[in-house]
Write a protein that holds these residues in place. Structure first.
Motif, PDB file in Angstrom:
ATOM      1  N   ASP A   1      -7.071   4.901  -4.234  1.00 46.87           N
ATOM      2  CA  ASP A   1      -6.792   4.272  -2.910  1.00 46.87           C
ATOM      3  C   ASP A   1      -6.773   2.762  -3.047  1.00 46.87           C
ATOM      4  O   ASP A   1      -7.652   2.156  -3.688  1.00 46.87           O
ATOM      5  CB  ASP A   1      -7.882   4.681  -1.899  1.00 46.87           C
ATOM      6  CG  ASP A   1      -7.808   6.192  -1.574  1.00 46.87           C
ATOM      7  OD1 ASP A   1      -6.693   6.708  -1.693  1.00 46.87           O
ATOM      8  OD2 ASP A   1      -8.841   6.734  -1.161  1.00 46.87           O
ATOM      9  N   VAL A   2      -5.783   2.218  -2.475  1.00 40.77           N
ATOM     10  CA  VAL A   2      -5.647   0.715  -2.486  1.00 40.77           C
ATOM     11  C   VAL A   2      -6.343   0.137  -1.273  1.00 40.77           C
ATOM     12  O   VAL A   2      -6.048   0.560  -0.150  1.00 40.77           O
ATOM     13  CB  VAL A   2      -4.176   0.280  -2.451  1.00 40.77           C
ATOM     14  CG1 VAL A   2      -4.100  -1.229  -2.419  1.00 40.77           C
ATOM     15  CG2 VAL A   2      -3.439   0.846  -3.639  1.00 40.77           C
ATOM     16  N   PRO A   3      -7.297  -0.725  -1.521  1.00 43.59           N
ATOM     17  CA  PRO A   3      -8.025  -1.270  -0.370  1.00 43.59           C
ATOM     18  C   PRO A   3      -7.084  -2.158   0.497  1.00 43.59           C
ATOM     19  O   PRO A   3      -6.144  -2.755   0.017  1.00 43.59           O
ATOM     20  CB  PRO A   3      -9.099  -2.161  -0.996  1.00 43.59           C
ATOM     21  CG  PRO A   3      -8.567  -2.538  -2.316  1.00 43.59           C
ATOM     22  CD  PRO A   3      -7.755  -1.369  -2.775  1.00 43.59           C
TER      23      PRO A   3
ATOM     24  N   ALA B   1       0.844  -1.211   0.000  1.00 46.56           N
ATOM     25  CA  ALA B   1       0.000   0.000   0.000  1.00 46.56           C
ATOM     26  C   ALA B   1       0.872   1.252   0.000  1.00 46.56           C
ATOM     27  O   ALA B   1       0.611   2.243  -0.732  1.00 46.56           O
ATOM     28  CB  ALA B   1      -0.930  -0.006   1.218  1.00 46.56           C
ATOM     29  N   GLU B   2       1.898   1.194   0.850  1.00 45.27           N
ATOM     30  CA  GLU B   2       2.817   2.340   0.898  1.00 45.27           C
ATOM     31  C   GLU B   2       3.502   2.499  -0.433  1.00 45.27           C
ATOM     32  O   GLU B   2       3.677   3.644  -0.939  1.00 45.27           O
ATOM     33  CB  GLU B   2       3.845   2.138   2.008  1.00 45.27           C
ATOM     34  CG  GLU B   2       3.244   2.223   3.401  1.00 45.27           C
ATOM     35  CD  GLU B   2       4.275   1.931   4.461  1.00 45.27           C
ATOM     36  OE1 GLU B   2       5.415   1.541   4.090  1.00 45.27           O
ATOM     37  OE2 GLU B   2       3.966   2.070   5.672  1.00 45.27           O
ATOM     38  N   GLN B   3       3.872   1.400  -1.035  1.00 44.39           N
ATOM     39  CA  GLN B   3       4.504   1.450  -2.337  1.00 44.39           C
ATOM     40  C   GLN B   3       3.544   2.039  -3.365  1.00 44.39           C
ATOM     41  O   GLN B   3       3.927   2.869  -4.209  1.00 44.39           O
ATOM     42  CB  GLN B   3       4.950   0.037  -2.766  1.00 44.39           C
ATOM     43  CG  GLN B   3       5.633  -0.017  -4.103  1.00 44.39           C
ATOM     44  CD  GLN B   3       6.986   0.728  -4.122  1.00 44.39           C
ATOM     45  OE1 GLN B   3       7.622   0.838  -3.064  1.00 44.39           O
ATOM     46  NE2 GLN B   3       7.397   1.272  -5.257  1.00 44.39           N
ATOM     47  N   ALA B   4       2.303   1.622  -3.268  1.00 45.53           N
ATOM     48  CA  ALA B   4       1.294   2.134  -4.204  1.00 45.53           C
ATOM     49  C   ALA B   4       1.074   3.624  -3.994  1.00 45.53           C
ATOM     50  O   ALA B   4       0.907   4.415  -4.947  1.00 45.53           O
ATOM     51  CB  ALA B   4      -0.019   1.347  -4.038  1.00 45.53           C
ATOM     52  N   ALA B   5       1.102   4.005  -2.693  1.00 40.54           N
ATOM     53  CA  ALA B   5       0.894   5.421  -2.384  1.00 40.54           C
ATOM     54  C   ALA B   5       2.050   6.225  -2.911  1.00 40.54           C
ATOM     55  O   ALA B   5       1.853   7.339  -3.497  1.00 40.54           O
ATOM     56  CB  ALA B   5       0.749   5.608  -0.875  1.00 40.54           C
ATOM     57  N   ARG B   6       3.226   5.713  -2.740  1.00 38.50           N
ATOM     58  CA  ARG B   6       4.374   6.453  -3.241  1.00 38.50           C
ATOM     59  C   ARG B   6       4.321   6.532  -4.755  1.00 38.50           C
ATOM     60  O   ARG B   6       4.644   7.571  -5.352  1.00 38.50           O
ATOM     61  CB  ARG B   6       5.681   5.766  -2.782  1.00 38.50           C
ATOM     62  CG  ARG B   6       6.002   6.038  -1.308  1.00 38.50           C
ATOM     63  CD  ARG B   6       7.446   5.609  -1.016  1.00 38.50           C
ATOM     64  NE  ARG B   6       7.680   4.201  -1.220  1.00 38.50           N
ATOM     65  CZ  ARG B   6       7.480   3.272  -0.313  1.00 38.50           C
ATOM     66  NH1 ARG B   6       7.049   3.614   0.884  1.00 38.50           N
ATOM     67  NH2 ARG B   6       7.719   2.008  -0.614  1.00 38.50           N
ATOM     68  N   GLU B   7       3.944   5.428  -5.319  1.00 37.53           N
ATOM     69  CA  GLU B   7       3.856   5.456  -6.782  1.00 37.53           C
ATOM     70  C   GLU B   7       2.776   6.451  -7.245  1.00 37.53           C
ATOM     71  O   GLU B   7       2.936   7.161  -8.260  1.00 37.53           O
ATOM     72  CB  GLU B   7       3.532   4.049  -7.292  1.00 37.53           C
ATOM     73  CG  GLU B   7       4.695   3.097  -7.117  1.00 37.53           C
ATOM     74  CD  GLU B   7       4.327   1.692  -7.552  1.00 37.53           C
ATOM     75  OE1 GLU B   7       3.138   1.442  -7.863  1.00 37.53           O
ATOM     76  OE2 GLU B   7       5.242   0.794  -7.542  1.00 37.53           O
TER      77      GLU B   7
END
Length: 505
Positions: A484-486, A458-464
């Motif tokens: 937002d990634v569930p 999720a953090e990786q997705a947020a950073r991306e």
């Protein structure tokens, strides 16, 4: 005689197990020199007196055969008395006798037999067995010349002998008596007519007995004579008046005869020889019967009645042996020796009974001592039995107690095994719980790892997303796009762990 020896060694067992021939045939090789009895060619005699062959032949377990050679009779060196002595002694000792004559049977030669026949006549007058005194007698006529009248061999000899022994009306009573005694004295009278043996055999001083030098017809008759006369079924045992002579009695008779013939220069009377023979035989019979009496006395006598009974049975056995044996002599002789036997038995009975009457008391005393000893032994035996019974009872109690102890120990062992089994099961249960807890920890660890992995993602997705926004400078809200990634929905099953149950004995 030496050819007879060859036949005997080839057809009978001997004590020395010897053999006088080197070939398988009893007569030997044709050029084999004779060995055995001493002999030589010529007019001078080689044998003096009677010569017994040193080996004994056995027909079976009950018959021994001895061959005897005698000096030549009717020669210039032998007196009439010597001729009669040798012929008589040979006749008395032999069961089968061969009288070797030259050319013909002469009247004086028949008269030489008269002495032996007188013995036989005397014996037959006291003969209760209706048997003749002697067995076989063979007239062997050598150098027979009257072949036209009588042929060679046993058949011609039988016809010739029948003519010689025939009583004729013109004969004197003396000649008739001689012939009558000869016929009545022997079970079997034989005659063999032999041809001339050949010039080398008859005249050569260096002739050594080989049969290759014999004329063929002489050799044929020689073989037939020996094979017939010495055949197994023709051998007979020595008997006197039908009574068989044993080996021991034969030896004693020989000694007595020789002594009787030697102590006097005169010819012993037939009565003397007959009485000697009767006495020797009957004495042996008395001794044998007495031995039976003594043998039947063997054993332990415990009462006076038993002593008398044993003596009576032994006496009857001895008398039965004496009465049941064929005897020589007349009724007076039999009664005389029977009384001798009774006297010997009476003497033995007196000695034997006195010994046992003395011993009976000792036996009774010994019985009493033995009875008391047996009672004491029985008492001790009963005590020993009671002691053993008590020992056995104590032993049974000990064994019972040991069995109870072993059973208790066995029960304790089984209880211990059950406790150990429960402990083992408890350990296994605890180990199972521990393994389950370990598995729950591993599941929890995996759940945390997954959550951590989801969080990192999720953090990786947020950073991306942030980086994308920064790069494109796009207002996400205006675009109406939700990045937002569930959160990952991870379900961890609940594990109910049962509480441990322990049973302690």
């Amino acid at each position: 005689m030496d050819y007879c020896l060859r036949f005997m060694y080839a057809n009978f067992k001997s004590l020395n197990n010897s053999n006088l021939s080197s070939t398988s045939s009893w007569i030997g090789d044709k050029d084999e020199a004779l060995t055995g009895f001493s002999w030589r060619s010529g007019s001078i005699r080689d044998t003096t007196g009677l010569s017994f062959w040193s080996d004994i032949f056995l027909h079976n377990e009950n018959l021994a055969i001895i061959l005897v050679d005698t000096q030549g009779l009717f020669d210039p060196e032998t007196s009439t008395e010597e001729n009669v002595k040798i012929l008589t002694l040979s006749t008395l000792l032999s069961s089968s006798l061969i009288l070797n004559l030259n050319n013909v049977i002469q009247e004086d030669q028949l008269q030489y037999l008269q002495y032996a026949t007188e013995f036989a006549s005397l014996a037959s007058s006291n003969n209760h067995n209706n048997s003749k005194s002697f067995q076989r007698f063979l007239f062997l006529i050598r150098d027979w010349q009257n072949v036209d009248d009588f042929e060679f061999g046993m058949n011609g000899g039988a016809a010739y002998l029948d003519q010689i022994l025939k009583s004729k009306p013109d004969q004197s009573e003396e000649l008739k008596s001689v012939r009558e005694h000869i016929r009545e004295s022997f079970d079997e009278l034989l005659c063999c007519l032999m041809p001339y043996p050949g010039k080398k055999v008859a005249t050569s001083s260096d002739y050594d007995g080989r049969w290759s030098a014999m004329d063929e017809d002489f050799l044929i008759e020689l073989r037939l004579l020996i094979e017939n006369f010495l055949a197994v079924d023709k051998i007979v045992s020595k008997r006197v008046n039908g009574v068989r002579v044993t080996g021991s009695s034969f030896f004693e008779i020989i000694k007595d005869y020789i002594m009787t013939f030697s102590i006097s220069r005169l010819i012993p009377k037939a009565q003397t020889l007959y009485e000697l023979t009767v006495n020797k035989f009957m004495t042996k019979l008395v001794e044998k019967s007495y031995e039976i009496y003594e043998k039947n006395l063997e054993g332990i006598q415990e009462t006076n009645e038993q002593v008398d009974e044993t003596h009576l049975k032994a006496f009857e056995a001895a008398m039965a042996a004496f009465d049941g044996t064929k005897k020589m002599g007349n009724e007076q002789d039999e009664e005389k020796f029977k009384n001798q036997l009774k006297q010997k038995i009476n003497i033995k009975e007196t000695e034997w009974k006195s010994i046992w009457l003395k011993q009976i008391k000792e036996i009774e005393e010994e019985k009493e001592r033995k009875r008391k000893a047996e009672e004491e032994v029985e008492r001790l035996r009963q005590m020993e039995i009671e002691r053993k019974r008590k020992e056995e009872e104590i032993q049974r109690q000990i064994e019972q107690r040991e069995r109870e102890i072993r059973e208790q120990q066995e029960e304790l062992r089984r209880q211990q095994e059950r406790i150990e089994e429960e402990r083992r099961k408890q350990r296994e249960y605890e180990e199972a719980i521990e393994r389950e807890r370990q598995r729950q920890r591993e599941i929890e660890e995996e759940r945390r790892r997954l959550e951590e992995e989801a969080r990192r993602r999720a953090e990786q997705a947020a950073r991306e997303e942030e980086e994308r926004r920064r790069l494109f400078k796009v207002d996400i809200k205006e675009l109406g796009i939700n990045f937002d990634v569930p959160k990952p929905n991870i379900h961890i099953p609940r594990i109910d762990i049962p509480r441990p149950r322990c049973s302690v004995m």
